[in-house]
Structure formats: structure tokens, C-alpha cells
Motif scaffolding. Structure first.
Motif, PDB file in Angstrom:
ATOM      1  N   GLU A   1      19.995  15.855  29.730  1.00  0.00           N
ATOM      2  CA  GLU A   1      20.742  15.551  30.956  1.00  0.00           C
ATOM      3  C   GLU A   1      21.958  14.684  30.650  1.00  0.00           C
ATOM      4  N   LEU A   2      21.788  13.734  29.720  1.00  0.00           N
ATOM      5  CA  LEU A   2      22.922  12.909  29.298  1.00  0.00           C
ATOM      6  C   LEU A   2      24.005  13.766  28.651  1.00  0.00           C
ATOM      7  N   LYS A   3      23.595  14.672  27.757  1.00  0.00           N
ATOM      8  CA  LYS A   3      24.572  15.532  27.076  1.00  0.00           C
ATOM      9  C   LYS A   3      25.324  16.401  28.073  1.00  0.00           C
ATOM     10  N   LYS A   4      24.595  17.027  28.982  1.00  0.00           N
ATOM     11  CA  LYS A   4      25.233  17.899  29.965  1.00  0.00           C
ATOM     12  C   LYS A   4      26.098  17.116  30.941  1.00  0.00           C
ATOM     13  N   GLY A   5      25.674  15.891  31.248  1.00  0.00           N
ATOM     14  CA  GLY A   5      26.371  15.118  32.267  1.00  0.00           C
ATOM     15  C   GLY A   5      27.612  14.404  31.793  1.00  0.00           C
ATOM     16  N   ILE A   6      27.588  13.884  30.545  1.00  0.00           N
ATOM     17  CA  ILE A   6      28.742  13.085  30.123  1.00  0.00           C
ATOM     18  C   ILE A   6      28.998  13.119  28.623  1.00  0.00           C
ATOM     19  N   ALA A   7      27.984  13.403  27.803  1.00  0.00           N
ATOM     20  CA  ALA A   7      28.136  13.305  26.341  1.00  0.00           C
ATOM     21  C   ALA A   7      28.463  14.671  25.740  1.00  0.00           C
ATOM     22  N   TYR A   8      29.655  15.176  26.045  1.00  0.00           N
ATOM     23  CA  TYR A   8      30.080  16.469  25.510  1.00  0.00           C
ATOM     24  C   TYR A   8      31.585  16.430  25.303  1.00  0.00           C
TER      25      TYR A   8
ATOM     26  N   GLY B   1      33.974  -0.036  36.401  1.00  0.00           N
ATOM     27  CA  GLY B   1      34.154  -1.004  35.322  1.00  0.00           C
ATOM     28  C   GLY B   1      33.123  -0.878  34.232  1.00  0.00           C
ATOM     29  N   ALA B   2      32.312   0.169  34.265  1.00  0.00           N
ATOM     30  CA  ALA B   2      31.296   0.427  33.247  1.00  0.00           C
ATOM     31  C   ALA B   2      31.091   1.936  33.196  1.00  0.00           C
ATOM     32  N   VAL B   3      30.283   2.406  32.253  1.00  0.00           N
ATOM     33  CA  VAL B   3      30.075   3.839  32.121  1.00  0.00           C
ATOM     34  C   VAL B   3      28.611   4.125  31.809  1.00  0.00           C
ATOM     35  N   SER B   4      28.078   5.176  32.416  1.00  0.00           N
ATOM     36  CA  SER B   4      26.691   5.558  32.197  1.00  0.00           C
ATOM     37  C   SER B   4      26.606   6.514  31.016  1.00  0.00           C
ATOM     38  N   SER B   5      26.584   5.943  29.807  1.00  0.00           N
ATOM     39  CA  SER B   5      26.539   6.765  28.598  1.00  0.00           C
ATOM     40  C   SER B   5      25.298   6.507  27.758  1.00  0.00           C
ATOM     41  N   SER B   6      24.287   5.849  28.349  1.00  0.00           N
ATOM     42  CA  SER B   6      23.027   5.604  27.659  1.00  0.00           C
ATOM     43  C   SER B   6      21.953   6.520  28.222  1.00  0.00           C
ATOM     44  N   VAL B   7      21.114   7.040  27.338  1.00  0.00           N
ATOM     45  CA  VAL B   7      20.012   7.899  27.763  1.00  0.00           C
ATOM     46  C   VAL B   7      19.033   7.129  28.651  1.00  0.00           C
ATOM     47  N   LYS B   8      19.072   5.807  28.588  1.00  0.00           N
ATOM     48  CA  LYS B   8      18.152   4.991  29.375  1.00  0.00           C
ATOM     49  C   LYS B   8      18.679   4.667  30.771  1.00  0.00           C
TER      50      LYS B   8
ATOM     51  N   THR C   1      14.670  -5.310  10.870  1.00  0.00           N
ATOM     52  CA  THR C   1      15.487  -4.827  11.990  1.00  0.00           C
ATOM     53  C   THR C   1      14.597  -4.642  13.209  1.00  0.00           C
ATOM     54  N   PRO C   2      14.909  -5.284  14.337  1.00  0.00           N
ATOM     55  CA  PRO C   2      14.009  -5.296  15.505  1.00  0.00           C
ATOM     56  C   PRO C   2      14.234  -4.130  16.463  1.00  0.00           C
ATOM     57  N   TRP C   3      14.396  -2.945  15.942  1.00  0.00           N
ATOM     58  CA  TRP C   3      14.722  -1.784  16.777  1.00  0.00           C
ATOM     59  C   TRP C   3      13.481  -0.920  16.955  1.00  0.00           C
ATOM     60  N   LEU C   4      12.427  -1.502  17.519  1.00  0.00           N
ATOM     61  CA  LEU C   4      11.143  -0.815  17.595  1.00  0.00           C
ATOM     62  C   LEU C   4      11.093   0.230  18.701  1.00  0.00           C
ATOM     63  N   HIS C   5      12.080   0.239  19.571  1.00  0.00           N
ATOM     64  CA  HIS C   5      12.168   1.276  20.611  1.00  0.00           C
ATOM     65  C   HIS C   5      13.624   1.715  20.750  1.00  0.00           C
ATOM     66  N   GLY C   6      14.256   1.979  19.625  1.00  0.00           N
ATOM     67  CA  GLY C   6      15.682   2.297  19.640  1.00  0.00           C
ATOM     68  C   GLY C   6      16.508   1.045  19.865  1.00  0.00           C
ATOM     69  N   ASN C   7      17.796   1.239  20.129  1.00  0.00           N
ATOM     70  CA  ASN C   7      18.676   0.094  20.361  1.00  0.00           C
ATOM     71  C   ASN C   7      19.788   0.490  21.317  1.00  0.00           C
ATOM     72  N   ARG C   8      20.313  -0.517  22.025  1.00  0.00           N
ATOM     73  CA  ARG C   8      21.374  -0.259  22.998  1.00  0.00           C
ATOM     74  C   ARG C   8      22.689  -0.935  22.625  1.00  0.00           C
ATOM     75  N   CYS C   9      22.682  -2.206  22.257  1.00  0.00           N
ATOM     76  CA  CYS C   9      23.914  -2.944  21.956  1.00  0.00           C
ATOM     77  C   CYS C   9      23.743  -3.670  20.615  1.00  0.00           C
ATOM     78  N   PRO C  10      24.787  -3.798  19.806  1.00  0.00           N
ATOM     79  CA  PRO C  10      26.150  -3.295  20.013  1.00  0.00           C
ATOM     80  C   PRO C  10      26.339  -1.851  19.571  1.00  0.00           C
ATOM     81  N   PHE C  11      25.239  -1.132  19.351  1.00  0.00           N
ATOM     82  CA  PHE C  11      25.319   0.308  19.115  1.00  0.00           C
ATOM     83  C   PHE C  11      24.189   0.962  19.890  1.00  0.00           C
ATOM     84  N   GLU C  12      24.459   2.139  20.446  1.00  0.00           N
ATOM     85  CA  GLU C  12      23.458   2.882  21.213  1.00  0.00           C
ATOM     86  C   GLU C  12      22.856   3.949  20.317  1.00  0.00           C
TER      87      GLU C  12
END
Length: 537
Positions: free
Chosen positions: A116-123, A143-150, A379-390
Motif C-alpha cells: 500500500e505504501l509503494k502504490k500510494g507514494i513510494a514509486y 509540513g510532513a510526509v507519510s512515507s513510512s510503512v508504519k 544496534t538497537p533495531w529489533l523491530h526495524g528503524n524509523r529515524c534517522p533512516f527508515e
């Protein structure tokens, strides 16, 4: 004259309910906690799923409300001025006209909506994960953008695509605390900060409210979105039925409250322009109060709407912060803790009964290892990561283990890894806003003196901790009532009521080793991005 309120801090794994006195200070008279489930992956029937049961939220709210009155028998339900909330944000709670959940709510952790993210904005041609023309339109209005799968938009679109019968039943889209407000009062509302967190909120001066151009662009039915209220506003009254279930008086005022990203900074006393706070609970973040909206799309950071209408909170999030310490306790330290119980406690005690002792012992273990964990980096990315990289594929790792490495180095490296990530987000924030020289540290992670000192050493800044740092969400929720009833004039006045209890000064002797390890820490994602995609994509 003292005012008494009840606040609900609704987290990822449990609720903390506080009976609070507001006078010259904000004083917690009694508190009670109750856990509930978090259903992930196979428990949801879909990869990346993360759901909760709304009835479990409500039951925990009812149980803890009654318990705080038992702990403070001199306070009667008729004396309660109002109730308020602080909760996790970016949940998707879809309800029918009776306010009943159509399906189990999805939490902010849910990552199922990749298509849904790919079809909606990530293309197409993208900047920071968003198609250029849509990115520009987003920034113009929100002032922001919905570009996270979450982000909840894509979860909403997932329901539309995969559960059409459920989608037809939708009356309103709520967030977590908004569902509980609805269940307590019968009112369908959303506070300004929750509305902004949907990334469907127009932030332009004079146009504040749901943004039809953005809703049309991403395919959201604007009629599914409820009326917007201020965080400090009375939004309803407790119904007779809810009063019986909660043990409160019917007609008690219900205030909007706010999300955790809005109110934890308030509860920490970081409310003036330039004030920075760092939170370490299940998730974690760095937030800095600023006057203007700003966005760093490349780092997935933006100045979000908060509880104070006169300022914003420039915000960067870590998905799993102190949750990593809990993971260490469960998977690395249990044998160490068994030794501790035999030496200091009752070996027959259950792990649950000795929870705080276990964390105290982990602090002792961490303090016994030199700064830098003898070269081990986590690295504390046990459920993925959002900032400063998604990157939902990112994962945790221990790097640079050698024959002489022991379990204790691994344990300390986890705390250092969390603090390294906070430094990374803080340094990225400084490219856009001015941060404070001394930061307020809060959440359960701030309960340990060793952890606080490690953060000060890694940041090379003073770290200030307030009283009961694990309860500040409840304090922030109480501040909403205090401002709403006129007990205090504005959110900025909260700072006078919340002084720092402890200050940790950085140890210059540790700067060199932490600077070296921090450089390696940042390189680890760049060097392993492809590997994460191969294994987890």
C-alpha cells in the motif's frame, strides 16, 4: 485549593493509571499498572502485523482506576475534577456507529502495509521515499510526509484492500486514547496532535483541520475522520455505564489529553523553545521544542503538532529503545540474575516479583565494564528503524565479538547502542533546530544512574532527570487538565512545577572511546543495508 485528577498513560504493553493532586506542584498520590497483550506476526495472520485488543485496554483501565482509589482511600470519586490521557500514537482503531471496534486495532509498530505504501507514494522518482510531486504537495499542506510503512494511512488502505467487508463498516477512524475517550464518554473526537499524526492534518495558519486535498490524493474518506479538539479541551463527560465500569462518578469531565510524543516532553518539563528531552521506554525518541514547522525528509524527522498550540516538537524516533534492555534481561541475563537471587534474594521468588531487582542487577553488571564495552557495539533495531533512516528490514546485531568477550560486555553494549542512536538523532536535529545544552532524560530507562551517566558521556552534555521519570506521561496528561481548567495559564508554566531532581555531568575521560565507537555504529547500517534486505526483505 488542591484539585484531584486521574490520568491514564497507555503504553505498548500496559497502562499506568495515576491519581494526581494539582496544587503548587503536580503530585502523584497513587498509581497502578496493568498489562495487556501485543499480538505480532503469526498471531495476526500477516507478516509485519502488530495488533492489540481494545477490550483489554478498557479492562486494564477499569481495574487500575479502582485500584488507585483503594490506595488513596481519602479521595472520593466525586472529588475527581476530570480524567485525561497520554497514549502511544499512530494506532489505527476503526469503529462503527456504536463505537465498537470493527477489527483488532493496529499499533504504530505494524508494518504489514508495504504494498500500500509503494502504490500510494513510494514509486517513480522519489525523494526520501516519496514520489516527488506527492512529497511537495504533502509539505505544502501538512509540513510532513507519510512515507513510512508504519504510518496509519497505509494500514487504513490495507484494510480497504484486504478486508473490504470491514472497510464498509467504518464510521470513524480513531487513535488509541480517542477510542478510550469514546468508550468513556460516547464522543467521537481526535485531538490536534493525534490528527497531525495521521498526516492528514492541514497545519497552515488559518486552515487548521482535516486536509481534503491530501485525503483525496491518498484515497482517504474524509467522512471517516472525527471532529478535532484541543488537548486541553473538555471533550465530554463520563457516561452512566462507563462510570459503573470504571468506578468513577457519572458526569466527570473527560479531557482530550495527548499522545506520548506530545506529553512526555511536557511531563519532563521540556516546554520552552529549544528545550530538548530524550525518552527511553518501549520505544524512544529525541524531541526539541521549536517555534516553526520544519522537516528533514531524509531523516524521517519533522516538527509535529503537540499539546501547546504555540509551538512544535521536532521529533525523531527509535522503534525499540529500553525494550532492548528487556530483551537482554530475557535472553542474555537470566543465568546472571539467578546467581543474584541466590546471593541477595529468595531463590524461589518468581521473575515477575523481582523485576526491579533484576534491572538493578543489570545496572551493577553494566557499571562493572569499562566505557566502550571493550569494543563491542550493539544496534538497537529489533523491530526495524524509523529515524534517522527508515528501514523495516534493519535488525539488531552485536559487532566485534572476540574470544575474550564476555556476556557482561554484551549487556553494557546494549545500553550504549541505545545511547549512540539517541546521539545520532540529536546531531541530526541540530542541522535544523537549536537543541539545549542540558537534556531532560525520562522514561523507564532514566531510572538507572549508570544508564544516565552513559547517556551523558556519549552525548557529552549534562543529563537532567526529574522525579519519577517513568510517570511523566501521566504528569503531562494532568497538565492538560491544569491548563484546561485555568489552574495554570499555559503549557510553558508547567516547567515551574517540574524541577530536575538529578543532574549527570559528562566524563571527559570517556569522550575518545565513545567518539570512536559512535563512528563505527553509524557505519554499521550503511555497510549492512543490503544484507538486511537479503535476510528480512
Amino acid at each position: 485549593m488542591s484539585k484531584y485528577v486521574i490520568t491514564y498513560d497507555i503504553g505498548t504493553t500496559g497502562i499506568k493509571t495515576c491519581l494526581i493532586e494539582i496544587d503548587k506542584t503536580i503530585n502523584i498520590l497513587a498509581s497502578s499498572t496493568e498489562g495487556y497483550g501485543l499480538y505480532v506476526d503469526e498471531e495476526t495472520g500477516v507478516k509485519g502485523g502488530a495488533e492489540q485488543d481494545a477490550d483489554e485496554w478498557w479492562e486494564a483501565m477499569c481495574v487500575t482506576t479502582k485500584t488507585v482509589f483503594e490506595k488513596a482511600p481519602n479521595i472520593k470519586k466525586e472529588q475527581i475534577e476530570g480524567i485525561s490521557f497520554c497514549s502511544a500514537m499512530q494506532g489505527l482503531v476503526l469503529v462503527d456507529k456504536e463505537g465498537k471496534c470493527i477489527r483488532r486495532p493496529m499499533t504504530y509498530m505494524d508494518q504489514r502495509a508495504r504494498e500500500e505504501l509503494k502504490k500510494g507514494i513510494a514509486y517513480g522518482v522519489q525523494i526520501a521515499g516519496a514520489e516527488v510531486t506527492k512529497l511537495l504537495k504533502y509539505l505544502k499542506y501538512t509540513g510532513a510526509v507519510s512515507s513510512s510503512v508504519k504510518d496509519p494511512i497505509w494500514k487504513y488502505k490495507w484494510v480497504e484492500a484486504h478486508e473490504p467487508e470491514n472497510f464498509k463498516k467504518i464510521y470513524k477512524w480513531l487513535d488509541i486514547k480517542e477510542y478510550l475517550i469514546c468508550r468513556a464518554s460516547g464522543e467521537f473526537v481526535m485531538t490536534t496532535d493525534s490528527a497531525f499524526a495521521t498526516l492528514l492534518y492541514d497545519t497552515r495558519k488559518g486552515h487548521e483541520g482535516w486536509c481534503k486535498p491530501i485525503c483525496d490524493m491518498v484515497g482517504v474518506n474524509i467522512n471517516h475522520l472525527p471532529p478535532i479538539k484541543k488537548c486541553t479541551e473538555k471533550v465530554g463527560e463520563i457516561t452512566k455505564q462507563a462510570a459503573q465500569e470504571l468506578g468513577l462518578a457519572a458526569g466527570t469531565a473527560v479531557y482530550g489529553g495527548g499522545g506520548d510524543a506530545s506529553l512526555i516532553g511536557v511531563g519532563a518539563g521540556a516546554v520552552e523553545n529549544g528545550d530538548t528531552h530524550i525518552y527511553s521506554g518501549t520505544s524512544g525518541w529525541v524531541g526539541t521544542v521549536c517555534k516553526e514547522q520544519t522537516v528533514d525528509a531524509g531523516a524521517m524527522m519533522a516538527a509535529i503538532v503537540g499539546a501547546d498550540p504555540e509551538s512544535y516538537n521536532y521529533f525523531g524516533e527509535l522503534e525499540t529503545s529500553n525494550k532492548c534492555v528487556g530483551w537482554v534481561k530475557d535472553h542474555l541475563a537470566l543465568d546472571e540474575i539467578g546467581v543474584y537471587l541466590k546471593k541477595y534474594g529468595n531463590a524461589a521468588d518468581s521473575l515477575e516479583q523481582t523485576e526491579f531487582n533484576m534491572y538493578d542487577y543489570l545496572e551493577e553488571v553494566i557499571d562493572s565494564i569499562p566505557a566502550g564495552s571493550n569494543g563491542v557495539i550493539f544496534t538497537p533495531w529489533l523491530h526495524g528503524n524509523r529515524c534517522p533512516f527508515e528501514d523495516p528490514n534493519a535488525a539488531g546485531m552485536f559487532f566485534n565479538i572476540r574470544l575474550e568477550t564476555g556476556k557482561t560486555e554484551l549487556i553494557r553494549s546494549v545500553v550504549e547502542g541505545i545511547c549512540f542512536h539517541m546521539r545520532w538523532m540529536l546531531e541530526r536535529q541540530e542541522k535544523k533546530v537549536k537543541t539545549s545544552k542540558a537534556v531532560r532524560f525520562c522514561g523507564g530507562g532514566a531510572l538507572g544512574a549508570t544508564t544516565c551517566q552513559i547517556l551523558a558521556d556519549i552525548l557529552q552534555r549534562d543529563v537532567e532527570v526529574v522525579d519519577s521519570p517513568q510517570n511523566i506521561g501521566a504528569v503531562g496528561a494532568a497538565a492538560c487538565i491544569a491548563v484546561g481548567t485555568g489552574i495554570i495559564p499555559t503549557m510553558k508554566d508547567v516547567k515551574k512545577l517540574i524541577p530536575a531532581k538529578m543532574v549527570y555531568h559528562p566524563n571527559l575521560k570517556h569522550k575518545a572511546v565513545y567518539d570512536k565507537n559512535f563512528k563505527v555504529y553509524k557505519n554499521l547500517y550503511k555497510c549492512n543495508k543490503e544484507n538486511f534486505a537479503i535476510l528480512n526483505g
